[in-house]
Enzyme design. Structure first.
Site, short mmCIF file in Angstrom:
data_model
loop_
_atom_site.label_atom_id
_atom_site.label_comp_id
_atom_site.label_asym_id
_atom_site.label_seq_id
_atom_site.Cartn_x
_atom_site.Cartn_y
_atom_site.Cartn_z
N GLY A 46 0.87 -1.28 0.15
CA GLY A 46 0.14 -0.04 -0.05
C GLY A 46 0.85 1.42 -0.01
O GLY A 46 1.87 1.25 0.43
N GLN A 51 2.78 9.78 1.27
CA GLN A 51 4.11 9.46 1.51
C GLN A 51 5.24 9.69 0.43
O GLN A 51 6.45 9.71 0.46
CB GLN A 51 4.24 7.97 1.62
CG GLN A 51 3.39 7.37 2.88
CD GLN A 51 3.42 5.92 2.88
OE1 GLN A 51 2.58 5.35 2.20
NE2 GLN A 51 4.26 4.98 3.27
N CYS A 92 5.54 -0.26 7.38
CA CYS A 92 5.54 1.05 6.40
C CYS A 92 6.51 1.34 5.61
O CYS A 92 7.68 1.30 6.21
CB CYS A 92 4.82 2.21 7.57
SG CYS A 92 4.53 3.46 6.65
N LEU A 93 6.28 1.73 4.41
CA LEU A 93 7.45 2.11 3.41
C LEU A 93 8.34 3.27 4.10
O LEU A 93 9.26 3.61 3.79
CB LEU A 93 6.91 2.07 1.93
CG LEU A 93 6.39 0.80 1.40
CD1 LEU A 93 5.91 1.23 0.12
CD2 LEU A 93 7.51 -0.21 1.46
N HIS A 134 -4.58 1.66 7.28
CA HIS A 134 -3.35 2.32 7.51
C HIS A 134 -2.82 3.37 6.64
O HIS A 134 -2.45 4.52 6.75
CB HIS A 134 -2.38 0.96 7.33
CG HIS A 134 -0.78 1.42 7.34
ND1 HIS A 134 -0.05 1.03 8.16
CD2 HIS A 134 0.03 2.31 6.35
CE1 HIS A 134 1.31 1.56 7.99
NE2 HIS A 134 1.17 2.27 7.01
N GLU A 135 -3.30 3.23 5.19
CA GLU A 135 -3.19 4.12 4.31
C GLU A 135 -3.94 5.37 4.17
O GLU A 135 -3.53 6.47 4.46
CB GLU A 135 -3.44 3.64 2.92
CG GLU A 135 -2.49 2.54 2.37
CD GLU A 135 -0.74 2.55 2.71
OE1 GLU A 135 -0.38 3.72 2.61
OE2 GLU A 135 -0.34 1.60 2.97
N HIS A 138 -2.46 7.61 6.74
CA HIS A 138 -1.32 8.73 6.11
C HIS A 138 -2.10 9.98 5.69
O HIS A 138 -1.35 10.94 5.83
CB HIS A 138 -0.77 8.02 5.10
CG HIS A 138 0.46 6.98 5.44
ND1 HIS A 138 1.60 7.44 5.94
CD2 HIS A 138 0.50 5.79 5.26
CE1 HIS A 138 2.38 6.26 6.39
NE2 HIS A 138 1.62 5.31 5.75
NI NI Z 1 2.57 3.38 5.67
#
Ligand code: NI
Length: 180
Positions: A46, A51, A92-93, A134-135, A138
């Site tokens: 995701g 991000q 998370c990236l 989660h996304e 963000h």
């Molecule tokens: Ni994330």
């Protein structure tokens, strides 16, 4: 298409609140394509526009094994969430290498627009439900580590800052034409 730079926690830009997308067309199509390439390359399941430093309400997810089920959610809202919760080890990236349990509703129903601006509703459970929530966090400027204890969060912050200094040092050495 292009691979975009992913902001790393604790970059302050990860805490900006995203604005709704109001215009659809080439720019959004390109953003979706670039975000997808970035997510698959990472690799991740995701990615939120926040991000990649685009503060608009757009997220993409693909939880499939085959990495060919890209889903795009624009201006998403959760219209229903189950009372039942699940705890999932999230990563998370923007916080590479860190995984920890976060409790969230186990099932959700989301209302959103697709990449062409067409509205749809989507029900999710399991990893997909985790991923979407989660996304969507963000987009509100929230990173999953904010669900963890202050002690854990501070340790993660310190680790990320230390790694960042390492990355900067390497870049400086490379720029100076030295290798080590
Ligand atoms: Ni994330």
């Amino acid at each position: 298409m292009a691979i975009l730079n992913i902001l790393r926690y604790p970059d302050a830009r990860l805490h900006k609140v995203a604005k709704p997308v109001t215009e659809f067309g080439e720019r959004i199509n390109k953003l979706v394509a670039d975000m997808a390439e970035t997510m698959y390359d990472a690799p991740g399941v995701g990615l939120a526009a926040s991000q990649v430093d685009v503060h608009e309400q757009l997220i993409i997810v693909d939880t499939s094994e085959t990495k060919d089920e890209l889903r795009v959610f624009i201006n998403p809202t959760i219209v229903w969430a189950s009372a039942e919760k699940q705890v999932y080890d999230e990563g998370c990236l923007s916080v590479p290498g860190i995984y920890d349990g976060v409790e969230r509703p186990a099932q959700i129903k989301v209302s959103a627009l697709d990449a062409s601006g067409k509205p749809f509703e989507f029900s999710a459970d399991g990893l997909m439900a985790v991923c979407i929530q989660h996304e969507m966090d963000h987009l509100m400027g929230k990173v999953f580590v904010e669900y963890l204890s202050p002690l854990k969060r501070n340790r993660i912050k310190a680790k990320m800052l230390k790694e960042e200094r390492g990355i900067e040092r390497e870049a400086a050495l490379r720029a100076a034409g030295r290798r080590h």
